[in-house]
Write a protein that holds these residues in place. Structure first.
Motif, PDB file in Angstrom:
ATOM      1  N   THR A  98      -8.929  -5.137  -1.961  1.00 14.15           N
ATOM      2  CA  THR A  98      -7.495  -4.975  -1.695  1.00 14.15           C
ATOM      3  C   THR A  98      -7.283  -4.034  -0.519  1.00 14.15           C
ATOM      4  O   THR A  98      -6.443  -4.290   0.362  1.00 14.15           O
ATOM      5  CB  THR A  98      -6.785  -4.430  -2.943  1.00 14.15           C
ATOM      6  OG1 THR A  98      -7.030  -5.293  -4.056  1.00 14.15           O
ATOM      7  CG2 THR A  98      -5.290  -4.293  -2.723  1.00 14.15           C
ATOM      8  N   LEU A  99      -8.032  -2.938  -0.498  1.00 15.57           N
ATOM      9  CA  LEU A  99      -7.926  -1.971   0.581  1.00 15.57           C
ATOM     10  C   LEU A  99      -8.324  -2.601   1.911  1.00 15.57           C
ATOM     11  O   LEU A  99      -7.651  -2.415   2.943  1.00 15.57           O
ATOM     12  CB  LEU A  99      -8.829  -0.770   0.271  1.00 15.57           C
ATOM     13  CG  LEU A  99      -8.878   0.361   1.296  1.00 15.57           C
ATOM     14  CD1 LEU A  99      -7.506   0.999   1.481  1.00 15.57           C
ATOM     15  CD2 LEU A  99      -9.895   1.421   0.863  1.00 15.57           C
ATOM     16  N   THR A 100      -9.399  -3.361   1.910  1.00 14.36           N
ATOM     17  CA  THR A 100      -9.893  -3.991   3.128  1.00 14.36           C
ATOM     18  C   THR A 100      -8.874  -4.967   3.702  1.00 14.36           C
ATOM     19  O   THR A 100      -8.670  -5.025   4.928  1.00 14.36           O
ATOM     20  CB  THR A 100     -11.230  -4.712   2.866  1.00 14.36           C
ATOM     21  OG1 THR A 100     -12.197  -3.755   2.415  1.00 14.36           O
ATOM     22  CG2 THR A 100     -11.743  -5.398   4.122  1.00 14.36           C
TER      23      THR A 100
ATOM     24  N   ILE B 287      -4.566   4.440  -1.442  1.00  8.15           N
ATOM     25  CA  ILE B 287      -5.913   3.854  -1.431  1.00  8.15           C
ATOM     26  C   ILE B 287      -6.478   3.660  -2.842  1.00  8.15           C
ATOM     27  O   ILE B 287      -7.666   3.380  -2.998  1.00  8.15           O
ATOM     28  CB  ILE B 287      -6.879   4.701  -0.584  1.00  8.15           C
ATOM     29  CG1 ILE B 287      -7.093   6.091  -1.199  1.00  8.15           C
ATOM     30  CG2 ILE B 287      -6.380   4.815   0.848  1.00  8.15           C
ATOM     31  CD1 ILE B 287      -8.256   6.860  -0.575  1.00  8.15           C
TER      32      ILE B 287
ATOM     33  N   VAL C 218     -11.838   4.338   4.656  1.00  5.29           N
ATOM     34  CA  VAL C 218     -10.620   4.372   5.466  1.00  5.29           C
ATOM     35  C   VAL C 218     -10.840   5.204   6.733  1.00  5.29           C
ATOM     36  O   VAL C 218     -10.474   4.786   7.843  1.00  5.29           O
ATOM     37  CB  VAL C 218      -9.432   4.932   4.657  1.00  5.29           C
ATOM     38  CG1 VAL C 218      -8.243   5.228   5.569  1.00  5.29           C
ATOM     39  CG2 VAL C 218      -9.024   3.965   3.562  1.00  5.29           C
TER      40      VAL C 218
ATOM     41  N   ARG D 174     -11.727  -2.160  -3.471  1.00  5.64           N
ATOM     42  CA  ARG D 174     -12.110  -2.173  -2.061  1.00  5.64           C
ATOM     43  C   ARG D 174     -11.629  -3.450  -1.371  1.00  5.64           C
ATOM     44  O   ARG D 174     -11.215  -3.422  -0.208  1.00  5.64           O
ATOM     45  CB  ARG D 174     -13.638  -2.041  -1.937  1.00  5.64           C
ATOM     46  CG  ARG D 174     -14.153  -2.052  -0.504  1.00  5.64           C
ATOM     47  CD  ARG D 174     -13.646  -0.851   0.309  1.00  5.64           C
ATOM     48  NE  ARG D 174     -14.042   0.391  -0.300  1.00  5.64           N
ATOM     49  CZ  ARG D 174     -15.230   0.982  -0.156  1.00  5.64           C
ATOM     50  NH1 ARG D 174     -16.168   0.406   0.587  1.00  5.64           N
ATOM     51  NH2 ARG D 174     -15.480   2.135  -0.747  1.00  5.64           N
TER      52      ARG D 174
ATOM     53  N   ASN E 200     -13.557   5.155  -1.177  1.00  4.84           N
ATOM     54  CA  ASN E 200     -12.468   4.483  -0.465  1.00  4.84           C
ATOM     55  C   ASN E 200     -11.968   5.333   0.702  1.00  4.84           C
ATOM     56  O   ASN E 200     -11.665   4.816   1.781  1.00  4.84           O
ATOM     57  CB  ASN E 200     -11.308   4.183  -1.417  1.00  4.84           C
ATOM     58  CG  ASN E 200     -11.431   2.834  -2.095  1.00  4.84           C
ATOM     59  OD1 ASN E 200     -12.386   2.089  -1.856  1.00  4.84           O
ATOM     60  ND2 ASN E 200     -10.465   2.497  -2.935  1.00  4.84           N
TER      61      ASN E 200
ATOM     62  N   CYS F   4      -6.983   1.403  -5.091  1.00  2.00           N
ATOM     63  CA  CYS F   4      -7.044  -0.036  -5.308  1.00  2.00           C
ATOM     64  C   CYS F   4      -8.482  -0.496  -5.098  1.00  2.00           C
ATOM     65  O   CYS F   4      -9.299   0.218  -4.502  1.00  2.00           O
ATOM     66  CB  CYS F   4      -6.102  -0.760  -4.335  1.00  2.00           C
ATOM     67  SG  CYS F   4      -6.398  -0.382  -2.590  1.00  2.00           S
TER      68      CYS F   4
ATOM     69  N   MET G  83       0.861  -1.185   0.000  1.00  2.00           N
ATOM     70  CA  MET G  83       0.000   0.000   0.000  1.00  2.00           C
ATOM     71  C   MET G  83       0.896   1.234   0.000  1.00  2.00           C
ATOM     72  O   MET G  83       0.622   2.232   0.649  1.00  2.00           O
ATOM     73  CB  MET G  83      -0.925  -0.008   1.219  1.00  2.00           C
ATOM     74  CG  MET G  83      -1.737  -1.279   1.354  1.00  2.00           C
ATOM     75  SD  MET G  83      -2.858  -1.285   2.774  1.00  2.00           S
ATOM     76  CE  MET G  83      -4.183  -0.277   2.123  1.00  2.00           C
TER      77      MET G  83
END
Length: 391
Positions: free
Chosen positions: A374-376, A368, A302, A372, A298, A370, A33
């Protein structure tokens, strides 16, 4: 348009972000990230334009078409309200290499160059690598937002100070500088006869109603002392194409830089860079509109996730870019301790704040841009490590 929820496997594709992360961070199975590129497929119009050239089959020397100039100036006018003469455009292979060349062309060894910290880390080395003297004008942070320190700036300038490198919008803090702030900065630069190199690579990534103001658009005098560096790379995820645009409205400066590039044999255009840039600026707006909305979602995710599960980490809410600056000062860790915790316990690779200067030692930067999912995954890893640490 773009299917931003689609997860595309980038491993084993020579991706710096995914394939080099463990080596660069001295870790194992880290979730990336960090570096500022997106995990989204580029706009179809760009891919189709590149494919058309590939199918033609001849990839020889090329010249830039006038249609590229027109696409660029139309984009500037439409997106920023900035009228630029096509004759002010020069095309280069990346913003950072361009800034290096500009420093060499317009300053001498031992000249002083100002940067406003914490800031994009190459700004340090592009100055020192060519034997110029680095002057830091730290930004002021009130716990929520960064601002220029105009008093310190003026006190930092002497007869050896020749240039200021501006990050507009700001990386890593995500500030979109207001017109009023930029005008005050322009007044100081005029008073002290400073040449301004304005890095505006994130200009198109405005969030939640913010608007980009090109520094050179403030007045004719400001335009005359400003060289603006932009690119489609962050906007349309084309970093590997290495295409950038330099706007020099001062005719003498334009000629001087053109001669410098010729002397360095840096004037030959890249075939795919020209094609991709024109296609992006001609046809990429609908894709970009959807991207911004996705990034805003996103960001809200976050902010809510971190606030609920990791309350000692504070999100410095960005006004632009897809980079989130995390204030970790309440964790009670040194920068080195936090880095080890992130890599050994959380198994997440963030851009460590100290990389952006001493003023960033209490922060981490998160990308961020990416899907959701991947972010999660990255946030859940952070949450587990946070809970195990019992802050």
């Amino acid at each position: 348009m773009g299917n931003f929820d689609k997860v595309i496997d980038r491993t084993n594709t020579n991706s710096t972000k995914w394939d080099a992360v463990d080596k660069l961070y001295n870790g194992k199975d880290l979730w990336p990230m960090w570096v500022a590129d997106m995990d989204f497929r580029a706009p179809e119009a760009v891919l189709e334009a590149i494919q058309e050239k590939v199918e033609h089959g001849i990839l020889g020397y090329t010249v830039r078409p006038e249609s590229l100039d027109q696409a660029v100036v139309n984009w500037f006018k439409t997106e920023y309200g900035w009228t630029v003469d096509p004759k002010a455009l020069q095309y280069t292979a990346g913003v950072v290499p361009t800034i290096t060349q500009l420093i060499q062309a317009f300053t001498d060894e031992d000249d002083k160059i100002i940067i406003q910290t914490p800031v994009y880390y190459p700004f340090y080395s592009v100055v020192t690598n060519v034997n110029r003297r680095l002057v830091k004008n730290p930004l002021q942070f009130d716990g929520k937002q960064y601002r220029f320190d105009f008093d310190h700036l003026e006190a930092s300038i002497d007869e050896h100070t020749k240039m200021l490198i501006l990050c507009n919008p700001h990386n890593p803090a995500g500030r979109v500088w207001s017109k009023e702030e930029l005008q005050r900065l322009a007044e100081i630069c005029k008073k002290h006869d400073l040449l301004v190199i304005s890095d505006e690579i994130h200009a198109d990534l405005m969030l939640n109603g913010h608007h980009h103001v090109p520094f050179a658009s403030l007045s004719s005098d400001t335009a005359n002392r400003t060289i603006t560096c932009l690119a489609p790379s962050k906007t349309f995820n084309l970093a590997g194409i290495q295409s950038s645009i330099t706007v020099i409205e001062n005719e003498q400066y334009y000629k001087k830089f053109a001669k410098h590039l010729q002397n360095q044999f840096l004037f030959m255009p890249n075939l795919f860079a020209s094609v991709a840039t024109e296609a992006a600026y001609r046809h990429g707006k609908p894709w970009l509109t959807e991207l911004r909305a996705y990034l805003e979602d996103n960001l809200r995710y976050v902010i809510n996730f971190v606030g609920e599960h990791m309350p000692k980490i504070k999100v410095v809410e960005p006004e632009g870019t897809y980079l989130v600056w995390l204030d970790c000062s309440e964790l009670g860790m040194t920068a080195a301790e936090r880095r080890k915790w992130l890599e050994d316990k959380a198994k997440v690779a963030l851009s460590h704040g100290s990389t952006f200067g001493e003023e960033g030692k209490d922060f981490e930067r998160m990308n961020i841009a990416c899907p959701r999912q991947t972010l999660t995954e990255g946030l859940e890893r952070l949450k587990r490590a946070y809970q195990e640490q019992e802050f």
